[in-house]
Enzyme design. Sequence first.
Site, PDB file in Angstrom:
ATOM      1  CB  CYS A 113      -3.821   3.173  -1.550  1.00  0.00           C
ATOM      2  SG  CYS A 113      -4.768   4.327  -1.524  1.00  0.00           S
ATOM      3  CE  LYS A 132      -7.380   0.303   6.060  1.00  0.00           C
ATOM      4  NZ  LYS A 132      -7.995   0.403   4.787  1.00  0.00           N
ATOM      5  CG  HIS A 136      -1.764   0.993   1.272  1.00  0.00           C
ATOM      6  ND1 HIS A 136      -1.776   2.430   1.812  1.00  0.00           N
ATOM      7  CD2 HIS A 136      -3.344   0.772   1.106  1.00  0.00           C
ATOM      8  CE1 HIS A 136      -2.751   3.063   1.571  1.00  0.00           C
ATOM      9  NE2 HIS A 136      -3.754   2.157   1.406  1.00  0.00           N
ATOM     10  CG  ASP A 160       0.391  -1.968   6.133  1.00  0.00           C
ATOM     11  OD1 ASP A 160      -0.634  -2.143   6.982  1.00  0.00           O
ATOM     12  OD2 ASP A 160       0.498  -1.512   5.087  1.00  0.00           O
ATOM     13  CD  GLN A 193      -6.906  -4.473   4.205  1.00  0.00           C
ATOM     14  OE1 GLN A 193      -7.738  -5.264   4.756  1.00  0.00           O
ATOM     15  NE2 GLN A 193      -7.021  -3.416   3.875  1.00  0.00           N
TER      16      GLN A 193
HETATM   17  C1  LIG Z   1      -2.467  -2.783   3.639  1.00  0.00           C
HETATM   18  C2  LIG Z   1      -2.881  -1.402   3.858  1.00  0.00           C
HETATM   19  N1  LIG Z   1      -2.009  -0.585   4.439  1.00  0.00           N
HETATM   20  C3  LIG Z   1      -2.188   0.740   4.795  1.00  0.00           C
HETATM   21  C4  LIG Z   1      -3.473   1.159   4.743  1.00  0.00           C
HETATM   22  C5  LIG Z   1      -3.707   2.612   5.131  1.00  0.00           C
HETATM   23  O1  LIG Z   1      -4.501   3.004   6.484  1.00  0.00           O
HETATM   24  P1  LIG Z   1      -4.896   3.981   6.969  1.00  0.00           P
HETATM   25  O2  LIG Z   1      -5.586   4.856   5.482  1.00  0.00           O
HETATM   26  O3  LIG Z   1      -6.012   3.903   7.864  1.00  0.00           O
HETATM   27  O4  LIG Z   1      -4.015   4.883   7.336  1.00  0.00           O
HETATM   28  C6  LIG Z   1      -4.274   0.522   4.509  1.00  0.00           C
HETATM   29  C7  LIG Z   1      -5.669   1.108   4.150  1.00  0.00           C
HETATM   30  O5  LIG Z   1      -6.109   1.633   3.376  1.00  0.00           O
HETATM   31  C8  LIG Z   1      -4.097  -1.129   3.924  1.00  0.00           C
HETATM   32  O6  LIG Z   1      -4.974  -1.808   3.267  1.00  0.00           O
END
Ligand SMILES: Cc1ncc(COP(=O)(O)O)c(C=O)c1O
Lengths: 425, 425, 142, 142
Positions: free
Chosen positions: B381, B241, B137, B215, B218
């Site tokens: 993203c 999430k 991401h 990270d 998910q």
């Molecule tokens: C794998 C992963 N990393 C990072 C993020 C970023 O999370 P957030 O937008 O809540 O900071 C997300 C969600 O969009 C994600 O799915």
Amino acid sequence: MTDAPTRAAAPVASPLDPERVSADFPILAVGPNTGRRLAYLDSAASAMKPSQVIDSLRATYESAYANVHRGVYAHAAAATENFEAAREAVRDLLNARSPREVIFTRGTTEAINLVAYSWGRTNLEAGDIVVTTELEHHSNLVPWQQACAATGAELRFIPVDDDGVIDVSGLDALAEGGRLRMVAVVHVSNSLGTHVPLDVIVPWAKSHDALVLVDGAQSVPHRSVDVQALGIDFLAFSGHKLMGPTGAGALWGREELLAEMPPWQFGGEMIRRVEYETSTFNDLPWKFEAGTPAIAEVTAMGAAIRYLQELGIDAVHQHEVEMTRYAHERLLDVPGLRVLGPELGVERGGVLSFLIEGTHPHDIATLLDTYDVNVRAGHHCTQPLMKRLGVHATARASVYAYTTREDIDRLIDGLAEVRRVFGLA
Amino acid sequence: MTDAPTRAAAPVASPLDPERVSADFPILAVGPNTGRRLAYLDSAASAMKPSQVIDSLRATYESAYANVHRGVYAHAAAATENFEAAREAVRDLLNARSPREVIFTRGTTEAINLVAYSWGRTNLEAGDIVVTTELEHHSNLVPWQQACAATGAELRFIPVDDDGVIDVSGLDALAEGGRLRMVAVVHVSNSLGTHVPLDVIVPWAKSHDALVLVDGAQSVPHRSVDVQALGIDFLAFSGHKLMGPTGAGALWGREELLAEMPPWQFGGEMIRRVEYETSTFNDLPWKFEAGTPAIAEVTAMGAAIRYLQELGIDAVHQHEVEMTRYAHERLLDVPGLRVLGPELGVERGGVLSFLIEGTHPHDIATLLDTYDVNVRAGHHCTQPLMKRLGVHATARASVYAYTTREDIDRLIDGLAEVRRVFGLA
Amino acid sequence: MDDLYREFILEHYRNPQNYGTLEHPTFEAEGQNPLCGDELHVQVEVDDAKVITAVRFTGQGCAISQAAMSILSDEIIGKSLEDVAKLSREDIVELLGIELTPVRLKCALLGLVVVKMGMHDHAGTAAPAGWEGVDEISWART
Amino acid sequence: MDDLYREFILEHYRNPQNYGTLEHPTFEAEGQNPLCGDELHVQVEVDDAKVITAVRFTGQGCAISQAAMSILSDEIIGKSLEDVAKLSREDIVELLGIELTPVRLKCALLGLVVVKMGMHDHAGTAAPAGWEGVDEISWART
Ligand SMILES: Cc1ncc(COP(=O)(O)O)c(C=O)c1O
Ligand SMILES: Cc1ncc(COP(=O)(O)O)c(C=O)c1O
């Protein structure tokens, strides 16, 4: 008509009825210790929330929720629209030129850090001067200490007198021997209520081509703030002090400046195009909003702004001026009590710090709590100011739209009790 | 007994009843376009919230609200206690050693930025190597791109095959010619569902004395994650999430590391002692929590964690595995439809990205919305990953505890309609 | 349900008008919506009276972006550059005759953004306020 | 209402036990709670059997911090250092006999933290887990 002349000849009625306002605040109805109304006199730390704001949170999660900006389905569109409507609400509140100038942050602290990192660490260098005041909350002091330490710039202070009133007589000397780049000052002191004379400081800063950042944490919720009229460059505030939820606040900045500043946090939302090796960044304001934002909280901050505007921000201010004056007068009648900050009659925010000879602020606040009178005790995140004034801590009462005369009477009654317990009366 | 044999011979019942779970989610009851239940298949972007979480927000603001940590009165003590209880809930969820290892952030993005700034910019230098994967991401890619650009370190990628499955065969070469310092990888891909083999990557990283950041955006909401068992150093996740409110998430980090890292944002809360010229910083975890935190949101994230644990995180995971498998199988039956990512049978998260020949993902998602079937369309993203796979965008369906078989059937029915509208059927 | 995908739109999507390339365009530009990968490359031929005589485009993307470009191309042929400069977001929505959510509006606007940017770039005039980098769309001279 | 300020506590606050300084302390330390400015400077005299023979303190701050130190000083005179090392947060709460919110607990604990830190610093032993920098209290050798 003869029996209660003072009642009959009521003071000029506030345009705001705090009892009616209070009805919107469920938490005020019943204090946890006495079952009586909560005399909440700590709004400078954080304001209570009206049902309109609490309901906004519920409404988002129950009927218009999804992640914002990229979803094509109905809930995503609705959530985005409500979120962006809050940006417009902030723009309107501050009379900013464009919603692109409004960047959502967690609060004042994150907003100032954003500027201190993105602008500060890329623009400041040895020989540069950053000026702030001796009044600052740690959130508008430590980021600049650190930005100066990292870049070699010098941090200087506009002094206060023993009443905590800003002394602008030495301004010119503060800009000597270097290049004045940034003047970062609080608008209204959270510890003393001091109102900082932006009408003097801004023209002085501008005469040196310096930027001006205003910490509006204690002004935006309480008085009409017009960023264009003030002629400033950045302004930070917190939603939670404006009757909005925690987790949401904003930085306003002039578009030309924001457009040239590099992003600070990186991730989703703030990018335009990402390759494994490099990235290009999004337009304003999203360039500065990395990751999923505080969707429901920002939306509810919009509801809080609308609520404030419906009460009338000038009416709120006027009410606070009256409550503050009433509280100030009554405090001065308490034996052994000293009010810090500007004297009665001098313009100030709705914040009264005080000390009682022979007691400690912590003991005052603890005892008052037993009567469901809530005041804060401590250094109020202004340790250097405390030291400057020669005190360790103060007790602090602060007012807002829902503050009633009775709340203040209960404070005064509670203080009499404090004196009794500590053998002072 | 003869008429409906497949019904009678029901598949092994999920330990989780998604219909009963759904009853806790007001927003799912009525879709905005059809009035039917909302078939919400976008939980990978953000999860819906149960009443337990929404009620927690209300409860904070209606009966236990004040700014935290410094207030001496009852509401301040209660708000602080509830806030810190959420820290303990996160500690428990991740099996961290101590609540001091839990730092509250806005979400995954801010958590990773914290590490990339505080650890990255003070520790990385030319000759150092940071390794991530081709799956990332933007939130776990761009912060490292920038940290590397600022320090001269080199960013390298663990590749994926055409199924988006991590290829660990070249790991050793990735550490050659420099000093491997940080391995920052996603646990489960939000675009493809790929499960990253930490059991291979962590020992490899540790054999080079490198740190590992995971990270967990998910993974933490969907499966049991034990930071001690994983042997990692940092983990980031987002409360929104995990059925919590927006505006709250966390970074977990090993205490020895966090203790040595400099603070990143500066202001209230995170200091111990401030003078006009210098400051000393607070203990963990507050050192990293500048300013008023997202008090009610963090508290409600605690409620979300408790809710998840009451459902049983393994039961949720098992349910998702079944729903994902069912959806995967049914998608494969749609003519012209291609599912990206790991093949049926390979371990994956509850995320299915797909394309239909002759339609664009945006059109798919828009048409599905008219049936109140919500899927995401776009690059999720993960632009570089899209490019790597030779696609511009995908449609993506993702499941959670409240996902029913009927939701998936409606997705499949909707896709038939998409094909009809676009003249493909 | 499929208001957005009325036969009119789908027809333009399947059989776009003015699809292809020109030998001697007066100006050309391309644009992308990185959100979904919609892409358009537009060429425009203008006569001495600054009236558009031909438009051709190529590209790929969703039905809305491609159909909107097709419809737009029909609309602007025969129009003066001055008239094209006046076209607004609302005009595109009207041409399409459908309601669009903000995200899909970006798809619909891609073509107009590219035409406007190419036009102003060619004329050496500043991009009109509110259109440069509008809605995350990026464009480039080609 | 004033459970926290029972006569017992107020009496110790007004007339603290063992207030003052020693000529020849075995060790001494000082601590602060920057939150409210509570300050304590504690001196301890220990005999050859590692039993505390005298304690003196000076300081200023709230009733809870000062009374707690006064009560603690009475408590530890005649105790072995080993016993003092075992004193817990709960013991202080018990000695005071009142309920404390977390913020006020910090006030109550200041004295014990200073004594413990001084003791371990003097013995050259590590600060016991969970007590170094406890509750934002800072301390220093004097
Ligand atoms: C794998 C992963 N990393 C990072 C993020 C970023 O999370 P957030 O937008 O809540 O900071 C997300 C969600 O969009 C994600 O799915
Ligand atoms: C004057 C002032 N500046 C900054 C802040 C910091 O605001 P926040 O904690 O919401 O970031 C506050 C509030 O505590 C304040 O009163």
